[in-house]
Design an enzyme around this catalytic site. Structure first.
Site, mmCIF file in Angstrom:
data_model
loop_
_atom_site.group_PDB
_atom_site.id
_atom_site.type_symbol
_atom_site.label_atom_id
_atom_site.label_comp_id
_atom_site.label_asym_id
_atom_site.label_seq_id
_atom_site.Cartn_x
_atom_site.Cartn_y
_atom_site.Cartn_z
ATOM 1 N N LEU A 125 33.025 21.014 12.169
ATOM 2 C CA LEU A 125 32.022 20.863 12.605
ATOM 3 C C LEU A 125 31.207 19.776 13.544
ATOM 4 O O LEU A 125 30.572 20.414 14.880
ATOM 5 C CB LEU A 125 30.855 20.787 11.406
ATOM 6 C CG LEU A 125 28.821 20.512 11.254
ATOM 7 C CD1 LEU A 125 28.460 21.549 11.965
ATOM 8 C CD2 LEU A 125 28.583 19.678 10.070
ATOM 9 N N GLN A 336 40.003 -11.373 -0.170
ATOM 10 C CA GLN A 336 40.013 -12.592 -0.333
ATOM 11 C C GLN A 336 39.928 -13.845 -1.510
ATOM 12 O O GLN A 336 40.603 -14.608 -1.820
ATOM 13 C CB GLN A 336 38.484 -13.125 -0.815
ATOM 14 C CG GLN A 336 37.507 -14.267 -0.427
ATOM 15 C CD GLN A 336 37.471 -14.432 0.460
ATOM 16 O OE1 GLN A 336 37.851 -13.711 1.758
ATOM 17 N NE2 GLN A 336 37.420 -16.176 0.815
ATOM 18 N N GLU A 363 32.145 12.716 6.627
ATOM 19 C CA GLU A 363 31.197 13.461 6.139
ATOM 20 C C GLU A 363 29.946 13.010 5.791
ATOM 21 O O GLU A 363 28.804 13.027 4.683
ATOM 22 C CB GLU A 363 32.038 13.988 4.470
ATOM 23 C CG GLU A 363 33.305 14.572 5.141
ATOM 24 C CD GLU A 363 33.857 15.392 3.691
ATOM 25 O OE1 GLU A 363 32.855 15.500 2.879
ATOM 26 O OE2 GLU A 363 35.233 15.520 3.676
HETATM 27 N N1 COS Z 1 21.669 22.818 1.995
HETATM 28 C C1 COS Z 1 21.548 22.954 2.179
HETATM 29 N N2 COS Z 1 19.996 23.016 3.102
HETATM 30 C C2 COS Z 1 20.052 22.220 4.249
HETATM 31 C C3 COS Z 1 20.452 21.074 3.552
HETATM 32 C C4 COS Z 1 21.432 21.158 2.079
HETATM 33 N N3 COS Z 1 21.973 19.637 1.966
HETATM 34 N N4 COS Z 1 20.388 20.340 4.405
HETATM 35 C C5 COS Z 1 19.932 20.928 5.252
HETATM 36 N N5 COS Z 1 19.254 22.037 5.277
HETATM 37 C C6 COS Z 1 18.356 23.102 5.639
HETATM 38 C C7 COS Z 1 17.630 22.780 5.759
HETATM 39 O O1 COS Z 1 16.262 23.336 4.585
HETATM 40 C C8 COS Z 1 16.987 23.533 6.993
HETATM 41 O O2 COS Z 1 16.572 24.800 7.174
HETATM 42 P P1 COS Z 1 15.577 25.407 7.239
HETATM 43 O O3 COS Z 1 14.888 24.971 8.395
HETATM 44 O O4 COS Z 1 16.188 26.793 7.448
HETATM 45 O O5 COS Z 1 14.383 25.671 6.181
HETATM 46 C C9 COS Z 1 17.775 22.714 7.646
HETATM 47 O O6 COS Z 1 18.953 23.055 7.006
HETATM 48 C C10 COS Z 1 17.054 21.703 9.121
HETATM 49 O O7 COS Z 1 16.702 20.942 7.938
HETATM 50 P P2 COS Z 1 16.646 20.019 8.205
HETATM 51 O O8 COS Z 1 15.520 19.581 9.217
HETATM 52 O O9 COS Z 1 16.706 18.608 7.749
HETATM 53 O O10 COS Z 1 18.194 19.084 9.538
HETATM 54 P P3 COS Z 1 18.627 17.761 10.408
HETATM 55 O O11 COS Z 1 19.294 18.527 11.534
HETATM 56 O O12 COS Z 1 17.509 16.787 10.613
HETATM 57 O O13 COS Z 1 19.502 17.493 9.441
HETATM 58 C C11 COS Z 1 20.936 15.666 8.470
HETATM 59 C C12 COS Z 1 19.958 16.829 8.631
HETATM 60 C C13 COS Z 1 20.975 14.665 9.385
HETATM 61 C C14 COS Z 1 21.185 15.508 6.944
HETATM 62 C C15 COS Z 1 22.556 16.676 9.106
HETATM 63 O O14 COS Z 1 22.626 16.988 9.994
HETATM 64 C C16 COS Z 1 23.638 16.200 8.301
HETATM 65 O O15 COS Z 1 24.726 16.251 6.966
HETATM 66 N N6 COS Z 1 24.187 15.080 9.184
HETATM 67 C C17 COS Z 1 25.674 14.920 8.846
HETATM 68 C C18 COS Z 1 26.971 15.989 9.156
HETATM 69 C C19 COS Z 1 27.420 15.606 8.890
HETATM 70 O O16 COS Z 1 27.766 14.791 7.459
HETATM 71 N N7 COS Z 1 28.772 14.672 9.528
HETATM 72 C C20 COS Z 1 30.385 15.061 9.077
HETATM 73 C C21 COS Z 1 30.875 15.927 10.173
HETATM 74 S S1 COS Z 1 32.153 16.710 8.439
HETATM 75 S S2 COS Z 1 33.755 15.735 8.288
#
Ligand code: COS
Length: 381
Positions: A125, A336, A363
């Site tokens: 990702l 420690q 993650e």
């Molecule tokens: N389950 C299902 N759908 C989800 C979800 C979840 N846990 N989290 C977000 N979504 C969906 C939302 O419902 C929304 O869908 P629709 O617009 O189609 O209704 C869409 O995804 C976007 O959601 P949101 O606006 O909250 O997304 P953001 O881009 O603001 O991202 C975070 C939110 C920051 C929480 C997300 O990008 C994230 O988890 N980032 C970190 C990623 C990560 O863990 N990276 C490590 C890589 S893997 S080692």
């Protein structure tokens, strides 16, 4: 949720505890020192059903629940955190989404060998500009007849160097933003896919963290995972499960540090008695044990909810947030307790400290977990 473990849960806990003490722990320092991938351990873990713990037996898995998975991963990570994350990625980030979103053919051809541990998977990702902002993907996937053509770069990919199969997320329609993202199952030997770089890092040295490069990499249209446009949702739901795995890994690291500290405090004498007799040391050890227990309860609750098939985003985020921060606090205290001996490589706690740090980052960083929890708390009812 029953606080007492079932017979099956006790069985896998004991089996992985024994395996860890006998096979994993003795190798951990050497694996860390040489950054060697533990092929022999992964092969044995496959025989024990640990590469697809919560995947049904008909698809090559062990057919157990997610509490079994968390218990097993905690034990393996207690021996070697690198081996723990190799297992965690294959189970949570690869087998789980193919089981959940894959069609029958994908389950047969990809999931079955992955869950049986005959093949290894990785999850792509993250990109150089898309870490916490995970939907800002630049890797493109363009449909061309019966193929999708992938171009771009993925980085920080755990198992990236050794994996046979990658779950890759790419942007097909930038105008649709996150709704233009698709998930794909990509075989590692597909022409156009290469691994130009494997990172050197602070901890979890025996697991690879690699860059994947896609240059006109053509994959068959049937390798699309789930529905078109649902890739971001698939990635997020997959991470909800993955975070349970990282919480369990953090727990394992913390437990290793606690156990080493108790052992050392009993042996080490200062001022004419074992340092375990001093309240200053006892209090540190009591705090370590209490926090580990609390983190385990959060982790098992999230696993229980996942097994029930109900939403567990916030609970997984809480478990990962708390367990990873506990792992940092516990490993810091462990050094420690060991004093100067904690800082040198003759004792294991400096490795546990280095290994713990990544659990607050991958993650989803601790800050991302707090965002997920806050979004749930503030959502409109
Ligand atoms: N389950 C299902 N759908 C989800 C979800 C979840 N846990 N989290 C977000 N979504 C969906 C939302 O419902 C929304 O869908 P629709 O617009 O189609 O209704 C869409 O995804 C976007 O959601 P949101 O606006 O909250 O997304 P953001 O881009 O603001 O991202 C975070 C939110 C920051 C929480 C997300 O990008 C994230 O988890 N980032 C970190 C990623 C990560 O863990 N990276 C490590 C890589 S893997 S080692």
């Amino acid at each position: 949720m029953d606080l007492e473990l079932t017979e099956e849960q006790k069985m896998i806990q004991k089996m992985t505890r024994d395996f860890t003490d006998e096979k994993v722990k003795p190798l951990a320092a050497e694996l860390d020192e040489t950054s060697r991938y533990p092929q022999e351990l992964v092969e044995e873990m496959a025989q024990l059903g640990l590469m697809g713990v919560a995947i049904p037996e008909e698809y090559g898995g062990a057919g157990m629940d997610n509490i079994c998975y968390a218990l097993a991963l905690e034990e393996i990570s207690r021996g070697c955190a690198s081996t723990g994350v190799i297992m965690s990625v294959n189970n949570s980030l690869v087998c789980d989404p193919v089981f959940k979103y894959g069609n029958d053919d994908q389950k047969k051809w990809f999931l079955t060998p992955l869950a049986a541990g005959e093949k290894l998977g990785c999850f792509g990702l993250t990109e150089p500009q898309a870490g916490s902002d995970a939907s800002n993907l630049k890797t493109s996937a363009v449909r061309d007849g019966d193929n999708w053509v992938l171009n771009g770069r993925k980085n920080f990919i755990t198992n990236g160097a050794e994996a046979d199969v990658a779950i890759i997320f790419a942007m097909s329609d930038p105008e649709k933003k996150h709704r233009g993202i698709n998930g794909f199952i990509v075989e590692k030997d597909t022409p156009g896919l290469s691994v130009p770089k494997v990172e050197k890092k602070l901890g979890i040295n025996a697991s690879s963290t690699a860059e994947l490069l896609f240059e006109d990499c053509r994959i068959p249209a049937e390798n699309l995972l789930g529905e078109e446009g649902k890739g971001f949702r698939i990635a997020m739901e997959t991470l909800d499960g993955g975070r349970i795995g990282i919480a369990a890994q953090a727990l394992g690291i913390a437990r290793a540090a606690l156990e080493a500290s108790i052992r050392y405090a009993r042996e080490r004498e200062q001022f004419g008695q074992a340092i375990a007799k001093f309240q200053a040391v006892q209090f540190m050890i009591s705090d370590m044990a209490t926090e580990i227990d609390a983190a385990r309860l959060l982790t098992h609750r999230a696993a229980y909810l996942k097994d029930k098939g109900v939403s567990h985003s916030s609970e997984s985020a809480m478990a990962k947030l708390f367990a990873s921060e506990v792992a940092m606090r516990v490993t810091t205290k462990a050094i420690q307790v060991h004093g100067g001996y904690g800082y040198i490589k003759e004792y294991p706690v400096e490795r546990h400290f280095r290994d713990a740090k990544i659990t607050e980052i991958y993650e989803g960083t601790s800050e991302v977990q707090r965002m997920v929890i806050a979004a749930d708390l503030f959502k409109e009812q």
